[in-house]
Structures are given as structure tokens and as C-alpha cells.
Motif scaffolding. Structure first.
Motif, PDB file in Angstrom:
ATOM      1  N   VAL A  78     -39.101   2.566  22.195  1.00 45.40           N
ATOM      2  CA  VAL A  78     -37.992   1.745  21.703  1.00 45.40           C
ATOM      3  C   VAL A  78     -38.055   0.393  22.399  1.00 45.40           C
ATOM      4  CG1 VAL A  78     -35.476   1.565  21.555  1.00 45.40           C
ATOM      5  CG2 VAL A  78     -36.598   3.791  21.267  1.00 45.40           C
ATOM      6  N   LYS A  79     -37.888  -0.663  21.611  1.00 47.52           N
ATOM      7  CA  LYS A  79     -37.923  -2.022  22.156  1.00 47.52           C
ATOM      8  C   LYS A  79     -36.502  -2.531  22.304  1.00 47.52           C
ATOM      9  CE  LYS A  79     -42.397  -2.848  20.170  1.00 47.52           C
ATOM     10  NZ  LYS A  79     -43.094  -3.303  18.992  1.00 47.52           N
ATOM     11  N   TYR A  80     -36.122  -2.821  23.539  1.00 44.74           N
ATOM     12  CA  TYR A  80     -34.803  -3.373  23.838  1.00 44.74           C
ATOM     13  C   TYR A  80     -34.923  -4.885  24.008  1.00 44.74           C
ATOM     14  CZ  TYR A  80     -33.227   1.394  24.503  1.00 44.74           C
ATOM     15  OH  TYR A  80     -32.896   2.707  24.286  1.00 44.74           O
ATOM     16  N   ALA A  81     -33.860  -5.603  23.701  1.00 41.67           N
ATOM     17  CA  ALA A  81     -33.856  -7.061  23.779  1.00 41.67           C
ATOM     18  C   ALA A  81     -32.613  -7.540  24.517  1.00 41.67           C
ATOM     19  CB  ALA A  81     -33.896  -7.648  22.366  1.00 41.67           C
ATOM     20  N   GLN A  82     -32.585  -8.841  24.783  1.00 39.54           N
ATOM     21  CA  GLN A  82     -31.453  -9.440  25.502  1.00 39.54           C
ATOM     22  C   GLN A  82     -30.338  -9.915  24.568  1.00 39.54           C
ATOM     23  OE1 GLN A  82     -31.121  -9.509  28.850  1.00 39.54           O
ATOM     24  NE2 GLN A  82     -32.987  -8.311  28.897  1.00 39.54           N
ATOM     25  N   LYS A  83     -30.715 -10.199  23.309  1.00 35.40           N
ATOM     26  CA  LYS A  83     -29.701 -10.689  22.373  1.00 35.40           C
ATOM     27  C   LYS A  83     -30.064 -10.282  20.949  1.00 35.40           C
ATOM     28  CE  LYS A  83     -31.852 -15.211  22.238  1.00 35.40           C
ATOM     29  NZ  LYS A  83     -31.684 -16.634  22.376  1.00 35.40           N
ATOM     30  N   ASN A  87     -34.075  -9.381  13.596  1.00 37.70           N
ATOM     31  CA  ASN A  87     -34.886  -8.171  13.793  1.00 37.70           C
ATOM     32  C   ASN A  87     -34.292  -7.209  14.826  1.00 37.70           C
ATOM     33  OD1 ASN A  87     -36.867  -9.186  12.014  1.00 37.70           O
ATOM     34  ND2 ASN A  87     -37.706 -10.429  13.671  1.00 37.70           N
ATOM     35  N   ILE A  88     -33.239  -7.644  15.479  1.00 38.84           N
ATOM     36  CA  ILE A  88     -32.620  -6.865  16.556  1.00 38.84           C
ATOM     37  C   ILE A  88     -31.196  -6.478  16.128  1.00 38.84           C
ATOM     38  CG2 ILE A  88     -31.922  -6.888  18.985  1.00 38.84           C
ATOM     39  CD1 ILE A  88     -34.941  -7.190  18.650  1.00 38.84           C
ATOM     40  N   VAL A  89     -30.852  -5.219  16.329  1.00 42.37           N
ATOM     41  CA  VAL A  89     -29.508  -4.749  15.983  1.00 42.37           C
ATOM     42  C   VAL A  89     -28.724  -4.424  17.252  1.00 42.37           C
ATOM     43  CG1 VAL A  89     -30.125  -3.878  13.697  1.00 42.37           C
ATOM     44  CG2 VAL A  89     -30.316  -2.374  15.668  1.00 42.37           C
ATOM     45  N   GLU A  90     -27.414  -4.522  17.118  1.00 39.69           N
ATOM     46  CA  GLU A  90     -26.531  -4.194  18.233  1.00 39.69           C
ATOM     47  C   GLU A  90     -26.199  -2.716  18.185  1.00 39.69           C
ATOM     48  OE1 GLU A  90     -23.168  -6.900  19.264  1.00 39.69           O
ATOM     49  OE2 GLU A  90     -21.984  -5.086  18.857  1.00 39.69           O
ATOM     50  N   LEU A  91     -26.232  -2.086  19.339  1.00 43.98           N
ATOM     51  CA  LEU A  91     -25.930  -0.666  19.468  1.00 43.98           C
ATOM     52  C   LEU A  91     -24.836  -0.505  20.516  1.00 43.98           C
ATOM     53  CD1 LEU A  91     -26.697   2.420  19.204  1.00 43.98           C
ATOM     54  CD2 LEU A  91     -28.283   2.001  21.075  1.00 43.98           C
ATOM     55  N   GLN A  97     -21.132   0.457  26.260  1.00 44.53           N
ATOM     56  CA  GLN A  97     -21.824  -0.794  26.536  1.00 44.53           C
ATOM     57  C   GLN A  97     -22.671  -1.189  25.337  1.00 44.53           C
ATOM     58  OE1 GLN A  97     -24.031  -0.592  30.189  1.00 44.53           O
ATOM     59  NE2 GLN A  97     -22.195  -0.566  31.448  1.00 44.53           N
ATOM     60  N   LYS A  98     -22.846  -2.511  25.171  1.00 46.29           N
ATOM     61  CA  LYS A  98     -23.686  -3.031  24.093  1.00 46.29           C
ATOM     62  C   LYS A  98     -25.139  -3.073  24.538  1.00 46.29           C
ATOM     63  CE  LYS A  98     -20.349  -6.176  22.024  1.00 46.29           C
ATOM     64  NZ  LYS A  98     -20.044  -7.582  21.732  1.00 46.29           N
ATOM     65  N   TYR A  99     -25.999  -2.695  23.628  1.00 46.49           N
ATOM     66  CA  TYR A  99     -27.439  -2.810  23.821  1.00 46.49           C
ATOM     67  C   TYR A  99     -28.011  -3.438  22.566  1.00 46.49           C
ATOM     68  CZ  TYR A  99     -26.865   0.380  27.741  1.00 46.49           C
ATOM     69  OH  TYR A  99     -26.478   0.953  28.922  1.00 46.49           O
ATOM     70  N   TYR A 100     -29.122  -4.126  22.722  1.00 44.27           N
ATOM     71  CA  TYR A 100     -29.788  -4.738  21.582  1.00 44.27           C
ATOM     72  C   TYR A 100     -31.158  -4.086  21.427  1.00 44.27           C
ATOM     73  CZ  TYR A 100     -25.988  -7.975  22.203  1.00 44.27           C
ATOM     74  OH  TYR A 100     -24.727  -8.504  22.336  1.00 44.27           O
ATOM     75  N   VAL A 101     -31.407  -3.607  20.208  1.00 46.11           N
ATOM     76  CA  VAL A 101     -32.574  -2.765  19.959  1.00 46.11           C
ATOM     77  C   VAL A 101     -33.299  -3.242  18.699  1.00 46.11           C
ATOM     78  CG1 VAL A 101     -33.300  -0.381  19.519  1.00 46.11           C
ATOM     79  CG2 VAL A 101     -31.261  -0.813  20.867  1.00 46.11           C
ATOM     80  N   SER A 102     -34.632  -3.279  18.757  1.00 42.35           N
ATOM     81  CA  SER A 102     -35.402  -3.488  17.528  1.00 42.35           C
ATOM     82  C   SER A 102     -35.153  -2.299  16.625  1.00 42.35           C
ATOM     83  CB  SER A 102     -36.903  -3.568  17.832  1.00 42.35           C
ATOM     84  OG  SER A 102     -37.212  -4.759  18.484  1.00 42.35           O
ATOM     85  N   LYS A 103     -35.080  -2.541  15.325  1.00 43.55           N
ATOM     86  CA  LYS A 103     -34.840  -1.432  14.394  1.00 43.55           C
ATOM     87  C   LYS A 103     -35.882  -0.347  14.600  1.00 43.55           C
ATOM     88  CE  LYS A 103     -32.223  -3.153  10.572  1.00 43.55           C
ATOM     89  NZ  LYS A 103     -32.042  -3.051   9.135  1.00 43.55           N
ATOM     90  N   LEU A 104     -35.412   0.876  14.616  1.00 47.64           N
ATOM     91  CA  LEU A 104     -36.303   2.023  14.768  1.00 47.64           C
ATOM     92  C   LEU A 104     -37.067   2.231  13.469  1.00 47.64           C
ATOM     93  CD1 LEU A 104     -33.691   4.342  16.473  1.00 47.64           C
ATOM     94  CD2 LEU A 104     -35.531   3.075  17.605  1.00 47.64           C
ATOM     95  N   SER A 105     -38.260   2.779  13.589  1.00 47.43           N
ATOM     96  CA  SER A 105     -39.086   3.021  12.416  1.00 47.43           C
ATOM     97  C   SER A 105     -39.365   4.507  12.276  1.00 47.43           C
ATOM     98  CB  SER A 105     -40.415   2.276  12.539  1.00 47.43           C
ATOM     99  OG  SER A 105     -41.311   2.705  11.537  1.00 47.43           O
TER     100      SER A 105
END
Length: 178
Positions: A78-83, A87-91, A97-105
Motif C-alpha cells: 500500500v502506498k501512503y502519501a502526505q496529501k 490519485n490519492i484518496v483520504e481514509l 485519524q486521516k491517512y492518504y492512500v493511493s487507490k488499492l488495486s
């Protein structure tokens, strides 16, 4: 076991497990065709950023008989991001807590799965462990004490209807590619 099988440590993806399930039980009127009677009544997301994994636990409830089962998917790579961006969704995780994740495939992310229902327990637990796609402890291989039908004659790894429904709910949440 041949040399390639011994060194093949890749787990399955959700697409692999779904295809295996459908191919192994082509005449079933249940499982993939019975997910409308399942409702995911609770979802928990636990990100493990350093491990690049996302643990998803859903409480699946059968509408017909009111039984509940824990359905688990552990996504790998899983690819996590800062914002957030296109291509990045909020979880929102279980800890709020909020996390930002590349969409899972469903075709690319390897997964480990488990469900507490009897279908998964008897048909898929052991074979998913051989496939390296089982989350948690494996049970011994099912052996009928009578001359009854074999639970998984094709010895196929796969998913029960509760896991299939959980995947659909994750897709609907936009966390996973459709």
C-alpha cells in the motif's frame, strides 16, 4: 512440488482469488450470486505505514439468518502519501485519524484474507494457506468422516460471499479501483 513452486512466494490478488473461486465452483447458486443477502454492518481500517499494509476488517451480517462473521483483508504494498490529490484518496482509520492512500488495486495489490464463516473455514482456509493468501493460522485439511461430497474437490484457494461483499463495499467507498 517443483523448483518454481518452492520459490514462488507471491500471494494472490483479490482478482486471483475471485477467479479461482468462480472457476472452482462454476455451478454454485451461492457465494458470488448471494452477496445481496449480506450487509457489512461495521468497517475498521488499520494502516501500517511502515509495513506498507492496510488491515481491513468488516463485520458481515447475513440478512436472512442474522448471523455475523468477521471478514478480513490485509492489503500489501500500500502506498501512503502526505496529501490528497486525484490519485490519492483520504481514509479515516479506526483511530479516527486521516491517512492518504493511493487507490488499492484488486489486480495488483497482494492480499491475505480470512473469514470466520463455515464456508471459508471448510473450503478455503487450508488451500489459501498453501497459496500464501491466508491471514492468520491455517487449519488442517478438511477430511470427510463419511462418504459425503468433498468440500473443495479442486483444492482451490478462494473467497466466501462475505469476503466478496467486503471487496464490493471497499470498491464502493472509492478506496479501491472499480
Amino acid at each position: 512440488m517443483n523448483f518454481y513452486d518452492f520459490y514462488n512466494f507471491n500471494e494472490s490478488t483479490l482478482n486471483d482469488l475471485y477467479k479461482s473461486t468462480v472457476d472452482a465452483f462454476p455451478k454454485t447458486t451461492k457465494r458470488q450470486y448471494a452477496i445481496d443477502t449480506i450487509k457489512i454492518v461495521e468497517m475498521n481500517y488499520t494502516p501500517y505505514i511502515g509495513m506498507k499494509t492496510l488491515f481491513v476488517k468488516g463485520m458481515a451480517k447475513n440478512i436472512d439468518n442474522q448471523k455475523e462473521y468477521d471478514s478480513i483483508i490485509l492489503f500489501k504494498n500500500v502506498k501512503y502519501a502526505q496529501k490528497k490529490n486525484e490519485n490519492i484518496v483520504e481514509l479515516i482509520a479506526s483511530n479516527n485519524q486521516k491517512y492518504y492512500v493511493s487507490k488499492l488495486s484488486p489486480a495488483k495489490n497482494e492480499v491475505l484474507v480470512r473469514c470466520s464463516c463455515p464456508d471459508f473455514f471448510w473450503r478455503f482456509n487450508y488451500y489459501n494457506s498453501l497459496d500464501k493468501s491466508l491471514y492468520g493460522r491455517k487449519r488442517k485439511q478438511y477430511e470427510s468422516k463419511t462418504n459425503a461430497r468433498v468440500a473443495n474437490i479442486n483444492e482451490a484457494e478462494g473467497m466466501c460471499k462475505h469476503l466478496i461483499k467486503l471487496v464490493n463495499v471497499i470498491k464502493d467507498s472509492k478506496l479501491m479501483e472499480g
